[in-house]
Design a protein around this motif. Structure first.
Motif, short mmCIF file in Angstrom:
data_model
loop_
_atom_site.label_atom_id
_atom_site.label_comp_id
_atom_site.label_asym_id
_atom_site.label_seq_id
_atom_site.Cartn_x
_atom_site.Cartn_y
_atom_site.Cartn_z
N ALA A 314 0.71 -1.08 0.00
CA ALA A 314 0.09 -0.06 0.12
C ALA A 314 0.81 1.21 0.04
N ALA A 315 1.74 1.22 -0.52
CA ALA A 315 2.85 2.34 -0.54
C ALA A 315 2.93 3.03 -2.08
N GLY A 316 1.64 3.31 -2.51
CA GLY A 316 1.85 4.36 -3.86
C GLY A 316 2.13 5.77 -3.54
N GLY A 317 2.20 5.89 -2.21
CA GLY A 317 2.70 7.17 -1.52
C GLY A 317 2.74 7.13 -0.08
N VAL A 318 3.55 8.17 0.54
CA VAL A 318 3.60 7.76 2.07
C VAL A 318 3.25 9.43 2.62
N ILE A 319 2.60 9.37 3.53
CA ILE A 319 2.01 10.47 4.32
C ILE A 319 2.50 10.29 5.92
N ARG A 320 3.49 11.02 6.34
CA ARG A 320 3.86 11.06 7.63
C ARG A 320 3.58 12.18 8.48
N VAL A 321 2.87 12.22 9.46
CA VAL A 321 2.23 13.20 10.42
C VAL A 321 3.14 13.07 11.66
N GLU A 322 3.93 14.05 11.93
CA GLU A 322 4.41 14.13 13.22
C GLU A 322 3.40 15.17 14.23
N SER A 323 3.41 14.75 15.67
CA SER A 323 3.01 15.87 16.37
C SER A 323 3.64 16.89 16.75
N GLN A 324 3.18 17.96 17.13
CA GLN A 324 4.13 19.05 17.46
C GLN A 324 5.24 18.90 18.23
#
Length: 855
Positions: A314-324
């Protein structure tokens, strides 16, 4: 003692500390990141209330044995190196000037009784002076006539309109009154531009140096006067990313990157989503965003294009969210907003440090009545993080997340005629059957990171969680709607996983090398039941089964820095997945079974970085995307569909990015993607099922600009052109040939333009416009959307009262009241009477107030 302290950077600092300096060995490095001013186009960092990022200490023992070493540091645009207790500053200057690479900025040397100081100003580099200093670096710049001319005349004239920022001398290990006057003069004229450090390729690196199409969204862009209802609000400025379905919370936000994920009806498909490095995408490839709390999000990194070698299926793209980031000074803040269509949003968060322990906890509640009938939603999220700095070499981080969503109504899709009659209506059968969903989820994770020395760092992560989910579906055909036919489902899910990775850095043959190896496992256990609904009444059980997915993977990545500013990289991943289904509805026959999938995923990159303004790269990458357990359903049967194969893709990409004089950052990517066995929908009695297309391809161009033309003004532009076509694809009954047709759900053109103004007194405004070109809703290309444009405005004012900061906010969505479609339900073949369209709201207004207290 000799100490080396670095605050801020415009790049990566590479220091060779194998030499003795004045009888002392440089040891110990400390990095701090200061909060940049609002409107900085180069670093998208913490907001004013976000505070400083905590210090990160790196053991430099390894430096004594090697010639050079790259350390990612970030802060304001000045990098200052202070060496205490060393009298031979000439030696210090010589060594540091040879060792500091990739910053390519004007060095300003000075010395005092306390030691030597070396500052780097990015403004000088932008105006071409670095070439002079590279060819003829003076050894006594602080005392030379030429040095004083540059220091006193040239540098002040190069600063652009951003307000000068002073530098806290205490960070560098010397007192303010001990700083030489020349050094203070340099501090006063430094421009606060900070490098962007991204982690999308699993190890930190400059956004300019990562050989991939990577974009970063900062905390300010995520939170500044936004409703913070969906992740889609924050992704509009990212080229190559298209979001739909911001209003129907029962269907979830649909995100597509280069067309991957466009087919999803529930959740996110084809994209790997991580929050603080913990995957929220399940091993079968299904991702959820209802656990995401934007109120505590500090940055979002988006890597576009297949990247399965590092991130798996499932890696057609990567979204990485980092908390503040957690500041050194404790902060408590609260926000409340309300607006049209029953919108309400409340959140409170507290973050700070107690000794070696940092903490963040956020509570949020969001309610909306919805633009359309039967679209009410309530969501409550708790998110927390605790960081323990065990010692200078190791840290332990704990995460906990809880979601309680008691209601999310589904208004359903409308036909074209229904949209024209009444855009706000819900589909009749959706109201009659009370279509929608409820969700509860708890998850937790632990991350341990240890730097054995400057050459070795190991990270271990473990996570687990539980999800309870129930929903009601109204089937989409006219017959099903007229007879109130649908389904009611319940899901009890347990998921867990763990990963281990190690980074080793060395200098074989005198060339810097970074080796990353790792592996992990993920599992999910679903207890799924489903009952039929007919004439509005819940009937017999149609599905009663246990579904288990186990994923094992290993990966390796190696990157070499070659002569003449070239870098060569290679990565390889291996994935093995097992799907087990236990059918408990044996009265209709036992449909239990097992499916196994495995795949090798190679990737290669080549990068050339001759200058900060020019960073071209070549990337060839692959992806492996197995079907989800939902996609494996069979019409009229239980168990899994053994004929559905994983989707595979190969991405060929050429790009260039850089930082130009005049505070302009740009990125350009051109790509071609060849896809085999693309997984697509087909319809049976109003229900969605899935099958493989033969072949398809995608080609496109992505362009982004970030420009600060005058003081306190930031202009942003993002343009995407994409062409997605079927090469070998027929209808499910083989009666129609779809070859040459466009892949549904993928617009050919996307354009985003924004102008942001920030006054030094705290007033800010942002005007955003986006254009979405037309696209097809079905494989047959019978139904097509109209292109549309939307204009939004956000306003606010940060007012400081001592330790308090008060920010009134006001927002206007769809200023011109454009009539457009928020979501299109894709399928195999539609007509004008098909239930396809979900209309978007017209003009909306909202407002609120945020309070922040810094202790």
């Amino acid at each position: 003692m000799a100490g080396l302290n670095v605050r801020g950077a415009t790049g990566l600092v590479a220091l060779g500390l194998d030499q003795m300096v004045g009888g002392e060995v440089l040891r110990g490095i400390e990095t701090r990141k200061a909060s940049p001013d609002r409107g900085d186009p180069f670093f998208q960092g913490p907001s004013r209330s976000g505070g400083a990022i905590p210090r990160r200490k790196v053991d430099l023992d390894f430096f004594k044995k090697t010639a050079s070493k790259e350390i990612p540091v970030s802060g304001i645009c000045t990098t200052r190196i202070v060496v205490e207790g060393v009298s031979d500053c000439d030696s210090v200057f010589d060594i540091l000037d040879r060792r500091v690479r990739h910053i390519q900025t004007l060095p300003v040397f000075s010395e005092s009784a306390q030691g030597c100081s070396l500052a780097y100003s990015a403004q000088a580099m932008r105006n071409g002076l670095i070439q002079f200093w590279k060819t003829a670096p003076p050894k006594h710049l602080g005392r030379s006539i030429l040095g004083w001319i540059v220091l006193c005349l040239v540098i002040p004239s190069l600063g652009h309109a951003t307000e000068p920022v002073g530098v806290d001398a205490e960070v560098f290990g010397v007192e303010e009154e001990d700083l030489p006057s020349a050094e203070k003069a340099a501090d006063a004229k430094v421009d606060p531009v900070e490098e962007i450090i991204v982690r999308a390729d699993r190890v930190p690196g400059s956004v300019l140096s990562v050989p991939a199409a990577v974009s970063v969204v900062d905390q300010q862009a995520i939170q500044m006067a936004r409703p913070q209802l969906t992740l889609g609000e924050s992704l509009v400025a990212v080229p190559g990313v298209f979001t739909q379905n911001r209003q129907n919370f029962a269907q979830d936000l649909r995100i597509s990157i280069r067309g991957f994920g466009a087919r999803a009806r529930f959740g996110i498909r084809g994209i790997r989503l991580l929050i603080d490095g913990i995957p929220t995408t399940l091993p079968d490839g299904q991702g959820q965003v209802d656990t995401l709390q934007l109120a505590t999000a500090g940055r979002i990194e988006v890597m576009r294009g297949p990247s399965a070698s590092l991130y798996g299926s499932a890696a057609g793209g990567v979204i990485r969210v980092e908390s503040q980031p957690i500041p050194e000074v404790p902060i408590v803040s609260a926000r409340g907003q309300a607006g049209n269509n029953g919108y309400q949003s409340y959140d409170v968060k507290s973050l700070g440090r107690v000794g070696d322990v940092g903490y963040l906890i956020g509570l949020s509640r969001q309610v909306t009545g919805g633009y359309r009938q039967h679209s009410h939603m309530e969501s409550n999220v708790m998110n927390s993080r605790v960081e323990w700095e065990i010692d200078d070499a190791s840290e332990l981080i704990g995460y906990a997340n809880f979601v309680y969503g008691p209601v999310a109504e589904d208004p359903g899709a409308l036909s074209l005629n229904q949209v024209e009659q009444d855009r706000q209506q819900a589909r009749t059968c959706n109201e009659a059957l009370d279509a929608g969903e409820r969700v509860n989820q708890f998850s937790g994770a632990l991350k341990y990171r240890r730097s054995q020395n400057a050459a070795n760092e190991t990270t271990a992560v473990g996570w687990a969680g539980w999800r309870g989910f129930s929903n009601r579906l109204a089937f989409q055909s006219s017959f099903a709607c007229g007879n109130e036919i649908g389904a009611e489902g319940d899901l009890d899910r347990i998921f867990a996983g763990g990963s281990l990775q190690h980074v080793y850095e060395s200098m074989p043959f005198g060339l810097f090398n970074q080796l990353l190896v790792g592996g992990g496992f993920e599992l999910q256990h679903d207890d799924r039941t489903r009952r039929s609904i007919r004439d509005g009444l819940v009937g017999s059980t149609t599905i009663d089964q246990l579904e288990d997915v186990l994923s094992l993977r290993a990966f390796i990545q190696d990157e070499w820095e070659l002569p003449a500013d070239w870098t060569l990289g290679f990565s390889l991943g291996f994935d093995w997945l097992r799907y087990d289904v236990t059918d408990r509805l044996t009265a209709t026959g036992d449909d239990s079974g097992t499916l196994d999938y495995s795949e090798w995923s190679p990737s290669g990159t080549l990068r050339w970085s001759p200058h900060e303004s020019t960073n071209p790269y070549l990337r060839i990458s692959t992806s492996f995307e197995p079907p989800t357990t939902t996609e494996l359903r069979r019409p009229g049967q239980g168990g899994f569909n053994p004929d559905l194969s994983p989707q595979r893709a190969v991405n060929y990409e050429v790009g260039i990015k850089g930082l130009l004089p005049g505070t302009l950052r740009y990125e350009l990517a051109v790509y071609y993607i060849a896809i085999d066995d693309e997984i697509l929908k087909f319809d049976v009695g109003g229900e969605d099922f899935y099958r493989n297309a033969g072949r398809s391809d995608r080609a496109g161009v992505e362009l982004g600009f970030y420009w600060q033309p005058i003081e306190n003004v930031l202009a942003t532009a993002a343009y995407t052109y994409s062409k997605s076509s079927f090469i070998d694809h027929q209808s499910s009954d083989q009666s129609q040939d779809f070859n040459g047709n466009q892949v549904p759900g993928v617009p050919e053109q996307l354009l985003y333009l924004a102008l942001q103004y920030s006054h030094p007194d705290g007033l800010f405004a942002s005007l955003e416009g986006r254009y979405v070109g037309s696209f097809y809703a079905d494989d047959a290309n019978q139904v097509k959307t109209d292109p549309f444009g939307v204009l939004d405005l956000r306003l606010g004012w940060d007012v400081d009262f001592g330790a308090w900061q008060i920010t009134p906010q006001l927002g206007f969505n769809n200023l011109l009241d454009a009539k457009y479609i928020d979501n299109v339900r894709t399928g195999e073949s539609w007509n004008s009477d098909s239930f396809v369209f979900e209309p978007a709201p017209g003009f909306e207004v909202y407002g609120g107030l945020s309070l922040s207290l810094e202790f």
